[in-house]
Motif scaffolding. Structure first.
Motif, PDB file in Angstrom:
ATOM      1  N   GLU A   1       0.824  -1.212   0.000  1.00 27.77           N
ATOM      2  CA  GLU A   1       0.000   0.000   0.000  1.00 27.77           C
ATOM      3  C   GLU A   1       0.856   1.259   0.000  1.00 27.77           C
ATOM      4  N   ALA A   2       2.007   1.224   0.664  1.00 25.20           N
ATOM      5  CA  ALA A   2       2.890   2.391   0.682  1.00 25.20           C
ATOM      6  C   ALA A   2       3.449   2.674  -0.713  1.00 25.20           C
ATOM      7  N   HIS A   3       3.856   1.637  -1.426  1.00 26.22           N
ATOM      8  CA  HIS A   3       4.336   1.816  -2.793  1.00 26.22           C
ATOM      9  C   HIS A   3       3.205   2.269  -3.719  1.00 26.22           C
ATOM     10  N   ARG A   4       2.033   1.732  -3.509  1.00 23.17           N
ATOM     11  CA  ARG A   4       0.880   2.159  -4.315  1.00 23.17           C
ATOM     12  C   ARG A   4       0.588   3.637  -4.095  1.00 23.17           C
ATOM     13  N   ASP A   5       0.630   4.084  -2.846  1.00 22.42           N
ATOM     14  CA  ASP A   5       0.374   5.498  -2.549  1.00 22.42           C
ATOM     15  C   ASP A   5       1.407   6.390  -3.236  1.00 22.42           C
ATOM     16  N   PHE A   6       2.665   5.959  -3.224  1.00 26.22           N
ATOM     17  CA  PHE A   6       3.714   6.745  -3.877  1.00 26.22           C
ATOM     18  C   PHE A   6       3.465   6.822  -5.381  1.00 26.22           C
ATOM     19  N   SER A   7       3.178   5.695  -6.008  1.00 23.62           N
ATOM     20  CA  SER A   7       2.946   5.666  -7.455  1.00 23.62           C
ATOM     21  C   SER A   7       1.775   6.556  -7.843  1.00 23.62           C
ATOM     22  N   GLU A   8       0.699   6.460  -7.086  1.00 21.50           N
ATOM     23  CA  GLU A   8      -0.490   7.246  -7.408  1.00 21.50           C
ATOM     24  C   GLU A   8      -0.237   8.741  -7.206  1.00 21.50           C
ATOM     25  N   ALA A   9       0.555   9.091  -6.204  1.00 20.90           N
ATOM     26  CA  ALA A   9       0.876  10.509  -5.982  1.00 20.90           C
ATOM     27  C   ALA A   9       1.734  11.046  -7.121  1.00 20.90           C
ATOM     28  N   CYS A  10       2.663  10.238  -7.619  1.00 21.66           N
ATOM     29  CA  CYS A  10       3.473  10.649  -8.776  1.00 21.66           C
ATOM     30  C   CYS A  10       2.592  10.922  -9.979  1.00 21.66           C
ATOM     31  N   ILE A  11       1.631  10.047 -10.208  1.00 17.20           N
ATOM     32  CA  ILE A  11       0.745  10.194 -11.366  1.00 17.20           C
ATOM     33  C   ILE A  11      -0.125  11.439 -11.217  1.00 17.20           C
ATOM     34  N   ARG A  12      -0.683  11.650 -10.033  1.00 19.46           N
ATOM     35  CA  ARG A  12      -1.530  12.835  -9.823  1.00 19.46           C
ATOM     36  C   ARG A  12      -0.757  14.124 -10.021  1.00 19.46           C
ATOM     37  N   ALA A  13       0.547  14.092  -9.791  1.00 20.87           N
ATOM     38  CA  ALA A  13       1.365  15.301  -9.916  1.00 20.87           C
ATOM     39  C   ALA A  13       1.481  15.776 -11.355  1.00 20.87           C
TER      40      ALA A  13
END
Length: 246
Positions: A139-151
């Motif tokens: 979940e921590a890696h997923r949160d990071f990936s999704e935050a990168c995409i939203r940026a």
């Protein structure tokens, strides 16, 4: 052990159709409902202790998202993926997320970069703690990936990537279950973050493509002997041939 589909408690404040949809999707993504499992509307309604209407709506949505499929003489089942379908998903993911990385270099705010740094620090802490369950790291890696995409600040691009989220979550659970691959993912995410902070478009794109290709190769290496390890599909050419140096 938790049941595959525990009953839905009456105190939920969300519309029941959304609760049923999320409950079924979670069971699919976590592997409690496995490829080939047959899904019968009446049985699911009984398990969840709800009427058949919200179950029917949820199954239709999940089928439209490509997570379920209708098969002759079997009915609705959890979708299994062919080699060609897996290649297609990874190829599309590579193209979309590479574009998102370039746009994130251009558009990410300083606040977003600080947030990404905090998410990366959280991953480091979780990785060092032997008590951290695999789900927490996932979940921590997923949160990071999704935050990168939203940026990237391109809502339509984010939405397109979101349509592949269910597929990729199933693949990631295989790859991030391996200690060696998980360490590589942490290092790759750190490198991508540094490229974003340095506003290096070419590097961010190249690292993102390499990250996804690594995931593609790792999936076939970890999914089992029945899944052959093919050559990279035509769209997955070496990054150096795709990214021009400014």
């Amino acid at each position: 052990m938790n049941p595959i589909l525990p009953p839905i408690e009456p105190q939920w404040t969300q519309p029941i159709r959304e609760v049923v949809y999320e409950r079924l999707k979670e069971a699919l993504l976590e592997g409690r409902l496995r490829p080939g499992d047959r899904l019968v509307e009446s049985e699911l309604a009984q398990r969840l202790q709800v009427s058949r209407t919200p179950v029917r709506e949820a199954l239709r949505r999940l089928e439209a998202e490509g997570m379920l499929e209708s098969l002759p003489r079997k009915g609705l089942v959890v979708k299994d993926y062919s080699l060609e379908e897996i290649e297609e998903v990874y190829s599309i993911r590579e193209s979309l997320e590479a574009l998102a990385a370039v746009q994130a270099v251009r558009r990410a705010t300083e606040e977003e970069l600080r947030h990404l740094e905090a998410l990366m620090a959280r991953i480091d802490i979780l990785e060092r703690d032997p008590r951290t369950p695999p789900r927490g790291i996932f979940e921590a890696h997923r949160d990071f990936s999704e935050a990168c995409i939203r940026a990237c600040h391109l809502p339509r691009l984010v939405q397109m990537i979101e349509t592949f989220k269910g597929h990729m979550t199933r693949f990631r659970r295989v790859t991030l279950g391996d200690d060696a691959r998980r360490r590589r993912v942490r290092d790759e995410h750190r490198s991508i973050l540094e490229a974003l902070k340095n506003r290096d478009e070419a590097l961010a794109e190249r690292l993102t493509r390499e990250h996804i290709r690594g995931a593609y190769e790792a999936y076939f290496g970890l999914a089992g002997s029945s899944a052959p390890t093919p050559a990279a599909p035509p769209s997955l050419q070496p990054a150096s041939e795709e990214v021009e140096t400014p």
